[in-house]
Design an enzyme around this catalytic site. Structure first.
Site, PDB file in Angstrom:
ATOM      1  CG  HIS A  11     -12.558 -15.582 -27.769  1.00  0.00           C
ATOM      2  ND1 HIS A  11     -13.289 -14.433 -27.978  1.00  0.00           N
ATOM      3  CD2 HIS A  11     -13.456 -16.582 -27.624  1.00  0.00           C
ATOM      4  CE1 HIS A  11     -14.569 -14.731 -27.922  1.00  0.00           C
ATOM      5  NE2 HIS A  11     -14.711 -16.010 -27.724  1.00  0.00           N
ATOM      6  N   GLY A  51      -7.520 -19.560 -27.220  1.00  0.00           N
ATOM      7  CA  GLY A  51      -8.572 -20.513 -27.596  1.00  0.00           C
ATOM      8  C   GLY A  51      -8.294 -21.218 -28.915  1.00  0.00           C
ATOM      9  CE1 TYR A  63      -8.888 -21.433 -22.764  1.00  0.00           C
ATOM     10  CE2 TYR A  63      -8.915 -23.805 -22.456  1.00  0.00           C
ATOM     11  CZ  TYR A  63      -9.050 -22.693 -23.271  1.00  0.00           C
ATOM     12  OH  TYR A  63      -9.356 -22.862 -24.593  1.00  0.00           O
TER      13      TYR A  63
HETATM   14  C1  LCV Z   1      -8.478  -9.062 -31.180  1.00  0.00           C
HETATM   15  C2  LCV Z   1      -6.329  -8.907 -31.983  1.00  0.00           C
HETATM   16  C3  LCV Z   1      -5.964 -10.083 -31.302  1.00  0.00           C
HETATM   17  C4  LCV Z   1      -6.975 -10.744 -30.541  1.00  0.00           C
HETATM   18  N1  LCV Z   1      -8.203 -10.201 -30.506  1.00  0.00           N
HETATM   19  O1  LCV Z   1       0.594  -7.801 -34.151  1.00  0.00           O
HETATM   20  O2  LCV Z   1      -7.355 -18.601 -24.286  1.00  0.00           O
HETATM   21  S1  LCV Z   1      -8.092 -17.584 -23.587  1.00  0.00           S
HETATM   22  O3  LCV Z   1      -8.917 -18.066 -22.528  1.00  0.00           O
HETATM   23  O4  LCV Z   1      -7.205 -16.478 -23.171  1.00  0.00           O
HETATM   24  C5  LCV Z   1      -9.147 -16.854 -24.769  1.00  0.00           C
HETATM   25  C6  LCV Z   1     -10.108 -15.904 -24.156  1.00  0.00           C
HETATM   26  C7  LCV Z   1      -8.329 -16.266 -25.855  1.00  0.00           C
HETATM   27  O5  LCV Z   1      -8.124 -16.876 -26.863  1.00  0.00           O
HETATM   28  O6  LCV Z   1      -7.866 -14.950 -25.617  1.00  0.00           O
HETATM   29  C8  LCV Z   1      -7.036 -14.383 -26.693  1.00  0.00           C
HETATM   30  C9  LCV Z   1      -5.629 -14.979 -26.557  1.00  0.00           C
HETATM   31  N2  LCV Z   1      -4.790 -14.315 -27.614  1.00  0.00           N
HETATM   32  C10 LCV Z   1      -3.709 -13.624 -27.297  1.00  0.00           C
HETATM   33  O7  LCV Z   1      -3.334 -13.407 -26.135  1.00  0.00           O
HETATM   34  C11 LCV Z   1      -2.923 -13.036 -28.491  1.00  0.00           C
HETATM   35  C12 LCV Z   1      -3.065 -11.509 -28.485  1.00  0.00           C
HETATM   36  N3  LCV Z   1      -2.331 -10.931 -29.614  1.00  0.00           N
HETATM   37  C13 LCV Z   1      -0.957 -10.752 -29.497  1.00  0.00           C
HETATM   38  O8  LCV Z   1      -0.318 -11.068 -28.479  1.00  0.00           O
HETATM   39  C14 LCV Z   1      -0.294 -10.154 -30.713  1.00  0.00           C
HETATM   40  O9  LCV Z   1      -1.287  -9.562 -31.539  1.00  0.00           O
HETATM   41  C15 LCV Z   1       0.468 -11.240 -31.542  1.00  0.00           C
HETATM   42  C16 LCV Z   1       1.694 -11.739 -30.728  1.00  0.00           C
HETATM   43  C17 LCV Z   1      -0.475 -12.407 -31.868  1.00  0.00           C
HETATM   44  C18 LCV Z   1       0.949 -10.593 -32.838  1.00  0.00           C
HETATM   45  O10 LCV Z   1       1.658  -9.412 -32.496  1.00  0.00           O
HETATM   46  P1  LCV Z   1       1.996  -8.368 -33.656  1.00  0.00           P
HETATM   47  O11 LCV Z   1       2.764  -7.259 -33.003  1.00  0.00           O
HETATM   48  O12 LCV Z   1       2.556  -9.079 -34.823  1.00  0.00           O
HETATM   49  P2  LCV Z   1      -0.358  -6.775 -33.344  1.00  0.00           P
HETATM   50  O13 LCV Z   1      -0.353  -7.064 -31.901  1.00  0.00           O
HETATM   51  O14 LCV Z   1      -0.049  -5.376 -33.796  1.00  0.00           O
HETATM   52  O15 LCV Z   1      -1.810  -7.203 -33.892  1.00  0.00           O
HETATM   53  C19 LCV Z   1      -2.233  -6.820 -35.204  1.00  0.00           C
HETATM   54  C20 LCV Z   1      -3.700  -6.444 -35.066  1.00  0.00           C
HETATM   55  O16 LCV Z   1      -4.449  -7.610 -34.648  1.00  0.00           O
HETATM   56  C21 LCV Z   1      -5.156  -7.302 -33.456  1.00  0.00           C
HETATM   57  C22 LCV Z   1      -4.356  -6.214 -32.787  1.00  0.00           C
HETATM   58  O17 LCV Z   1      -5.179  -5.498 -31.891  1.00  0.00           O
HETATM   59  C23 LCV Z   1      -3.912  -5.390 -33.984  1.00  0.00           C
HETATM   60  O18 LCV Z   1      -5.026  -4.610 -34.375  1.00  0.00           O
HETATM   61  P3  LCV Z   1      -4.755  -3.081 -34.866  1.00  0.00           P
HETATM   62  O19 LCV Z   1      -3.889  -3.197 -36.087  1.00  0.00           O
HETATM   63  O20 LCV Z   1      -6.122  -2.547 -35.116  1.00  0.00           O
HETATM   64  O21 LCV Z   1      -4.044  -2.419 -33.699  1.00  0.00           O
HETATM   65  N4  LCV Z   1      -5.219  -8.490 -32.624  1.00  0.00           N
HETATM   66  C24 LCV Z   1      -4.232  -9.335 -32.355  1.00  0.00           C
HETATM   67  N5  LCV Z   1      -4.652 -10.314 -31.554  1.00  0.00           N
HETATM   68  N6  LCV Z   1      -6.759 -11.881 -29.887  1.00  0.00           N
HETATM   69  N7  LCV Z   1      -7.567  -8.387 -31.938  1.00  0.00           N
END
Ligand code: LCV
Length: 267
Positions: free
Chosen positions: A73, A116, A146
């Site tokens: 999400h 999600g 969740y």
């Molecule tokens: C917005 C993002 C996101 C993101 N949203 O790259 O399941 S529930 O109930 O929790 C539900 C509510 C849900 O689905 O919640 C979200 C669950 N998702 C996560 O926890 C994953 C969050 N993201 C990460 O942990 C990392 O981004 C990963 C490991 C996926 C990739 O890491 P990496 O270092 O390769 P970055 O973190 O630098 O991300 C690249 C860009 O994508 C955005 C993040 O903010 C960044 O944006 P900027 O370049 O503008 O800084 N991004 C990543 N995930 N879920 N935005």
């Protein structure tokens, strides 16, 4: 034929293959294909159109060779909506659309899958993945409890200790484990992923569609047939309400945006 809907730099492209198969490609490249309301709504609409066209098999993917299939999400949207997995919200609507689609939906997974988006993959009927796939449930990182229907899907797909480790440790389930536990139907090398998915889709598309629709709907009803006492449902609703409206949820979201570890205080 391909149709594309694009809003807010997200896009959903549909390609019809052999008349009875469709490939739905969803993209939100700047956010690692995070699922925001616009993207979720477009995917739901596309599936409804495909159902009306009698498309028997839908392949759902964000593309081949992606580092991240979907980052789950869009967390930026959670600042306004502390319960994005409630029954009427876009993610749950899409999950229901997939699970009630009158044909087979195959998740073609390349890259890591988060939050999600893991539920989206599990809501599909079949999962074909390459070696780069992994599945992480991270709501505890942001303080979100969740949903019960979502947890039921996990209970139906994974052994209880494995799913507790996923939720309590937010530790990714590696694709070999996911295959071992049956979350993934086929695990292939990336160069074989699309060909194998299409071969599966063509096989299913050659079967009797009414029989497949009837079996899919029966299995969905049987899978969801879990009586929950009213008192228990009300207690769960209260536990979720307290967590969703608590300080920890705000702290989890701020910590993600500020790229720091959250400091949860249990309130
Ligand atoms: C917005 C993002 C996101 C993101 N949203 O790259 O399941 S529930 O109930 O929790 C539900 C509510 C849900 O689905 O919640 C979200 C669950 N998702 C996560 O926890 C994953 C969050 N993201 C990460 O942990 C990392 O981004 C990963 C490991 C996926 C990739 O890491 P990496 O270092 O390769 P970055 O973190 O630098 O991300 C690249 C860009 O994508 C955005 C993040 O903010 C960044 O944006 P900027 O370049 O503008 O800084 N991004 C990543 N995930 N879920 N935005």
């Amino acid at each position: 034929m391909s149709t594309m809907t694009s809003e807010e730099a997200v896009e959903v492209t549909t390609e019809i293959i052999d008349g009875r198969i469709a490939k739905v490609l969803f993209r939100n490249a700047s956010k690692l294909h995070a699922l925001n309301g616009a993207l979720l709504g477009s995917m739901e609409k596309q599936l409804t159109v495909l159902a009306s066209q009698g498309v028997s098999v839908v392949i759902l993917t964000s593309g081949l060779g992606e580092k991240v299939w979907s980052a789950g999400h869009d967390i930026d949207e959670l600042a306004e909506d502390h319960d994005p997995i409630a029954w009427g919200k876009p993610l749950e609507r899409l999950l229901r659309r997939v699970r009630t689609y009158p044909g087979v939906v195959i998740a073609m997974v390349s890259g890591s899958v988060w939050g999600g988006a893991v539920d989206l993959v599990m809501s599909c009927d079949l999962v074909v993945a390459d070696m780069s796939a992994r599945f992480a449930m991270t709501p505890a990182n942001i303080g979100l409890p969740y949903s019960t229907s979502g947890l039921l899907r996990f209970v139906n797909n994974l052994p209880i200790h494995i799913l507790k480790e996923m939720f309590f440790c937010a530790r990714p389930l590696e694709v070999e484990q996911a295959e071992h536990f049956g979350l993934v139907n086929r695990l292939v090398q990336q160069e074989d992923l699309e060909a194998l998915t299409l071969e599966m889709a063509r096989g299913i598309a050659s079967k009797a569609p009414l029989a497949i629709t009837a079996v899919k709907e029966q299995l969905r009803i049987l899978e969801d047939l879990v009586p929950v006492p009213v008192d228990a449902m009300e207690r769960i609703t209260e536990l979720r309400r307290v967590a969703c409206s608590g300080e920890d949820m705000r702290e989890g979201l701020e910590a993600f945006v500020q790229r720091r570890a959250p400091l949860f205080r249990g309130r």
